[in-house]
Every structure is written in C-alpha cells, then in structure tokens.
Motif scaffolding. Structure first.
Motif, mmCIF file in Angstrom:
data_model
loop_
_atom_site.group_PDB
_atom_site.id
_atom_site.type_symbol
_atom_site.label_atom_id
_atom_site.label_comp_id
_atom_site.label_asym_id
_atom_site.label_seq_id
_atom_site.Cartn_x
_atom_site.Cartn_y
_atom_site.Cartn_z
ATOM 1 N N GLY A 157 -15.932 -12.756 46.045
ATOM 2 C CA GLY A 157 -15.510 -11.412 46.430
ATOM 3 C C GLY A 157 -15.507 -11.250 47.933
ATOM 4 O O GLY A 157 -15.312 -12.203 48.686
ATOM 5 N N GLY A 158 -15.735 -10.029 48.407
ATOM 6 C CA GLY A 158 -15.752 -9.780 49.842
ATOM 7 C C GLY A 158 -14.444 -9.191 50.312
ATOM 8 O O GLY A 158 -13.565 -8.802 49.524
ATOM 9 N N ALA A 159 -14.298 -9.123 51.632
ATOM 10 C CA ALA A 159 -13.116 -8.511 52.229
ATOM 11 C C ALA A 159 -11.832 -9.224 51.790
ATOM 12 O O ALA A 159 -10.802 -8.599 51.561
ATOM 13 C CB ALA A 159 -13.239 -8.525 53.744
ATOM 14 N N SER A 160 -11.901 -10.547 51.703
ATOM 15 C CA SER A 160 -10.730 -11.319 51.258
ATOM 16 C C SER A 160 -11.168 -12.208 50.110
ATOM 17 O O SER A 160 -11.911 -13.158 50.308
ATOM 18 C CB SER A 160 -10.151 -12.158 52.406
ATOM 19 O OG SER A 160 -11.125 -13.012 52.936
ATOM 20 N N SER A 161 -10.751 -11.899 48.899
ATOM 21 C CA SER A 161 -11.159 -12.666 47.734
ATOM 22 C C SER A 161 -10.541 -14.062 47.770
ATOM 23 O O SER A 161 -9.449 -14.257 48.305
ATOM 24 C CB SER A 161 -10.745 -11.947 46.449
ATOM 25 O OG SER A 161 -9.339 -11.783 46.415
ATOM 26 N N SER A 162 -11.254 -15.016 47.231
ATOM 27 C CA SER A 162 -10.777 -16.397 47.211
ATOM 28 C C SER A 162 -11.387 -17.090 46.003
ATOM 29 O O SER A 162 -12.174 -16.494 45.260
ATOM 30 C CB SER A 162 -11.167 -17.125 48.503
ATOM 31 O OG SER A 162 -12.578 -17.158 48.637
#
Length: 572
Positions: free
Chosen positions: A554-559
C-alpha cells in the motif's frame, strides 16, 4: 564504471576483434573419438566426467545396454600480439574515459554500479570441488546452499553454505565413515537441494550408501544429515537431477540407470523416505535421464531423457537422441516427443514451466541440418507440440553464440529465459546467454577459465533480481566457482514450495515485506503473516488456481511483487 559503460567497452572490443584478419586466428580441431561402453563403463563415465574436462555432450546413448561417446572438437583462438596490444589499449582507454565520465562532478549525477558479472567464491578442494549439475537454492536465512561432487574432508563431495557476501562454508562432507572403507552416508552428490517450509533441505547423492548406488537425504542449515533411503539396482541407481517437491508434498525425481531395464527410472519418495518406482525406461521410451522433473498445471510431471527414443541415423551410425515425457503421480507414462536431431537431441537440462503455460528446455545436440552439432532451445506444449525457439548455437571460428547448452533454463522477472553453454568460440570455456520467448539470443558473459569453466548447473534468480550459478571447473584452483550476474532485472519473490493444494502452507521470500498489505494466488486473496522484512507465511486459499503469487504493497503509490513462474495448484 556504469553497466552501460562496460557494455560500450565490450562492444568496442568486439568491433575490433571482428575487423582482425582471418590470418590472426589459429584453429586447432581435435580428433573425434567414439567407443562402446557396457553398463559399468557407462556408469563410470557419467560420474568421471564431472571431475574431468569432458561433458555429457561427449557421450550419446546407443543401444539397449551400450552407449557411444564423441569428444567435441578442441579449439583454440589466438590473436597476434600486435593486434592484442592495439585492442587492449583501446579497451583501457575506453574504460578510463567511462570512469572519468561517471565521476565528473560537472556532468549528470550517476550511480556507479559493479560489473554485471562477478565471481563470488572459488572451490579449492578442501571446501569442495566440481559442483556438477547442482543449482543453488536460497535458504530461509538468506544464504545460498548447494553441493559439490568432489572435495571436502574426505574427497567425496560436500554440502556448502554461501553468504550473499561470498563467504563459503562447508556444512557437511560426505563419506564420513571412509576410514571403514564404506560411505553409508552417501558420496558424490550431483544435483542441487530442495528447500521445504521448515527450513530443511533434501537431496540425493550419485553414489555411496549401503548399496553403493546413491542415497536420498535431508540436512539442516547446521549440517545435521539424515540418510532416508538407499537406492538399489532393482528400483533405480545413480540419481543426477535435482528433486522437485510436488503439490502432494512428496518428492519426485529420476535415476540415471537401474530399474527393470537398467535404463533409469522415475520415482516418488516421501519426506520420510518411503520410495516408489513409477516407471522404468526401456530405450524405446527413453533412457538415461540426467535432469529432474517439473510439475505442470495439470498435476502431472514433465521431463526429458538424454538417450533412447526413436533411432536416428547419423551417417552409418544409429543414435537415440532422447525424448520429452510426462508422467502422473501414480505412474501413467506418456512420451510427448521423440527427438531426431533435426529438432535437437540429447537433452540433459530440466524443463521450466513458462508463464505462458508451455515448457521450455535445451538440447545439446542437433542443428543445423540435423546430425550431432551444437544444441537448441525449444518450447513444447503440454500436449507435445514442439517448436524450436533458437538453434544458432555453434562452435566454429568467428561464431560467438556458444554451444552445448547442457543446463536447463530459468525464466526471470523480465519474462526472458537465461541459460549457459559449456563451450564458446571466444575462449572455449562456456558462456551465459539470454533468449527471449521469440528466440532473440544475446551472449551476456563469456567465461575465461579464471572466472569459471563448464557451467553444468542451471541458473537461479534471487528475489533481489540477480542471477546466480556455478561452474564445474575453472576459478582459482580450476575446481569450480560460484558467480553472480546482475543485469539489473526487476525484483521478484520465491515461493516455498512452488506447488500445493488449498490449505498448503507456503513461505514467500522477498524484500520490503513489512509494508505488505495483501497476498494473492493468481488473483485469489490469501491470509498471511509477516514474519520479517524478507519472509511471509501464507496459505493456499480455497478456489485458487495455478498462476503467479503476488504480494501487494500500500502507501502513496501501490505496487506489487510477483513470482517469476506459476505456483501450481492442480485442477481438481
């Protein structure tokens, strides 16, 4: 120097070499020899070539109880002293310019990277020798583990640990009771190890044991070894290929000879050592399997034999160039393809299941135009339709593609396949190559003996993206080496085991797991527990199908990170 800088200099050096006059090349071809062997000498050859300069490309199975061997030509390549001086000066100037540019404070900011290829460790006899067909495996502790055919405290092979920093430690030396003139704990392991979720490794030895025909064993990271089964002539002898753990939790493998017809077997064995012979080869359906097996999405196992199959005429000689087969866990056996040298021959590497659902492999014989030549890369569907992906391997002068790809392939995180050849026309010591699914081949590294020679084992990709492998000879003491090839490939994750049914416990190896937010099996969400930044424990969910395992962040830009290949969940 940056990676691109190294490649620029390499390109320059190759340009210079191709402009040199043909007179600067001195090619010496050795004499090709053939001889027939009975079972005893055939068995002896397959072990001896690991500590000698020969390869399985030098041997071909002939008739039911005999084989023929052909030594590949010996070739040397020399440049005149003046041209070498010119070439060396050009490359050194190029390297200096690249380093200066990379460190120029007025230029763009650049990250200095190590050269793509580096030798991590050399075998010296005391710490092992000649790792043979072994492919490394990364343990749950982050270290690499493998075997050597020879060397160690008693000269009969080892199990070793290698740290990512390159520290090599012998954790077990086989034939520990040699003082009694016996090797009941086994000797001369040929294949690699298989890791299980409890952190224990399983493997086989080519010889030794109570019957002298090899053993099946388990070993801990601390070196506590337990012999679980002793191979014998009736049920198969002399295993070479690395085991595979099936979706049912059992191990599956092959023996090179022995069995009902003395041509090798396919077997199943439980973690406790309960052994079942599934199939005995009979020449007409294959003979002498070098490689291990791979499980398909249908739950069946797929493999190759080095010899046997349908006879093919080469000149006035009759040869048996091997087969591709599949076998169920209960022993139903089917030949999928008979090689005839026009489409390759003598496969000795393990198949790999591609992300497209097809199997990919190598042959060390065949092409161009049939006959005993330099090998190929092929694709075969589960139904048995074979397509040649690449057939440009060669060993003559001015051909730098390499020849005799003995090891199998690995499909890396970029979708391409990576493998090795045991010979190259540049120096004669083997090469590492990349081949795309469409057949575009690129040589990435040519061995020069000081950094390795005769890479028999397959490459592996670590979760950090780098490729790791070994050579059977070469290195400082000419007893083999372990290397890393870092092509800056995308990071990946590894699943242990690589197959299972719903509710099977699975350990995922990777990096950055402390920020993981989800795990899925081919799109089906799974429960999971973060054990560390590099390890996740999960369970195959109900309804999962074969496909890649993904870890989401997760986070600001998922990957996300995924496994290279498919995790096998057999269709019920």
């Amino acid at each position: 120097m940056s990676t691109s800088g190294y490649r620029f200099c390499l390109s320059l050096s190759l340009t210079w070499m191709t402009t040199l006059k043909a007179a600067n090349f001195d090619l010496a071809a050795g004499e090709t020899r053939r001889w027939n062997m009975n079972r005893t000498s055939f068995k002896s050859l397959s072990g001896q070539h690991l500590s000698a300069a020969s390869t399985p490309a030098n041997a071909r199975n002939l008739r039911t109880a005999a084989a023929t061997s052909a030594n590949q030509p010996s070739r040397s390549l020399r440049l005149s002293f003046q041209n070498w001086k010119t070439l060396s000066a050009a490359v050194l100037l190029c390297a200096a310019a690249q380093v200066a540019s990379a460190n120029d404070p007025t230029g763009p900011t650049r990250t200095l990277l190590p050269p793509p290829f580096q030798t991590m460790a050399d075998f010296d006899g005391t710490n092992g020798a000649n790792p043979g067909y072994m492919n490394l495996v990364q343990g749950l502790d982050g270290n690499f583990y493998g075997t050597t055919y020879g060397g160690g405290a008693h000269g009969d092979g080892t199990v070793f640990q290698l740290t990512p920093a390159g520290t090599l430690t012998t954790i077990y030396s086989f034939c520990s009771d040699k003082v009694k003139s016996t090797c009941e704990d086994g000797s001369n392991p040929n294949g690699g190890l298989v890791l299980t979720t409890d952190g224990i490794f399983y493997g086989t030895t080519y010889s030794g044991g109570k019957n002298g025909d090899g053993t099946f064993f388990s070993i801990t990271t601390e070196g506590a070894l337990t012999t679980l089964y002793n191979f014998n002539q009736t049920h198969g002898t002399n295993p070479i290929g690395t085991l595979v753990q099936g979706s049912d939790g059992n191990f599956y493998g092959t023996t090179f000879i022995g069995g009902a017809n003395d041509q090798g077997t396919v077997y199943k064995i439980t973690p406790a050592g309960a052994h079942t012979t599934l199939h005995s080869f009979a020449v007409s359906d294959g003979a002498g399997p070098y490689s291990g097996l791979v499980e398909g999405t249908d739950g069946d196992f797929y493999g190759t034999t080095w010899g046997g199959g349908a006879p093919a005429l080469v000149g006035e000689d009759e040869w048996f160039p091997g087969v591709v087969f599949k076998i169920t866990s209960s022993g139903k056996f089917t030949v999928l393809h008979y090689f005839d040298f026009s489409d390759g021959g003598d496969p000795s590497g393990q198949l790999v299941l591609g992300t497209d659902g097809n199997f990919y492999g190598t042959t060390q014989g065949g092409f161009p135009g049939g006959g005993l030549d330099s090998g190929s890369v092929f694709k075969i569907t589960p139904a048995g339709k074979l397509t040649t992906v690449y057939s440009g391997f060669c060993y003559w002068a001015k051909c730098y593609n390499g020849s005799f790809p003995i090891a199998g392939l690995v499909q890396a995180s970029d979708g391409n396949f990576y493998g090795t050849t045991v010979y190259n026309a540049k120096d004669g010591y083997g090469a590492i190559f990349q081949v795309t699914p469409k057949g575009k081949m690129t040589v990435l590294h040519n061995f020069d003996k000081t950094d390795g020679n005769l890479p028999y084992g397959a490459l592996i990709q670590s979760p950090n993206g780098a490729l790791y492998g070994s050579t059977n000879q070469g290195g400082t003491g000419n007893l083999g080496a372990i290397f890393i090839l870092n092509e800056q490939l995308p990071k990946t994750i590894t699943a242990v085991p690589a197959a299972g049914t719903p509710e099977t416990s699975v350990i995922l190896q990777g990096s950055g797991f402390t920020s993981a937010t989800g795990v899925s099996f081919n799109g089906t969400a799974a429960t999971f527990t973060i054990l560390s930044d590099t390890e996740i424990q999960t369970t195959v969910p109900a309804g999962a199908t074969s496909g890649r395992v993904s870890v989401e962040f997760g986070g600001a830009s998922s990957s996300s990170l995924t496994t290279n290949g498919q995790f096998i969940v057999p269709a019920s």
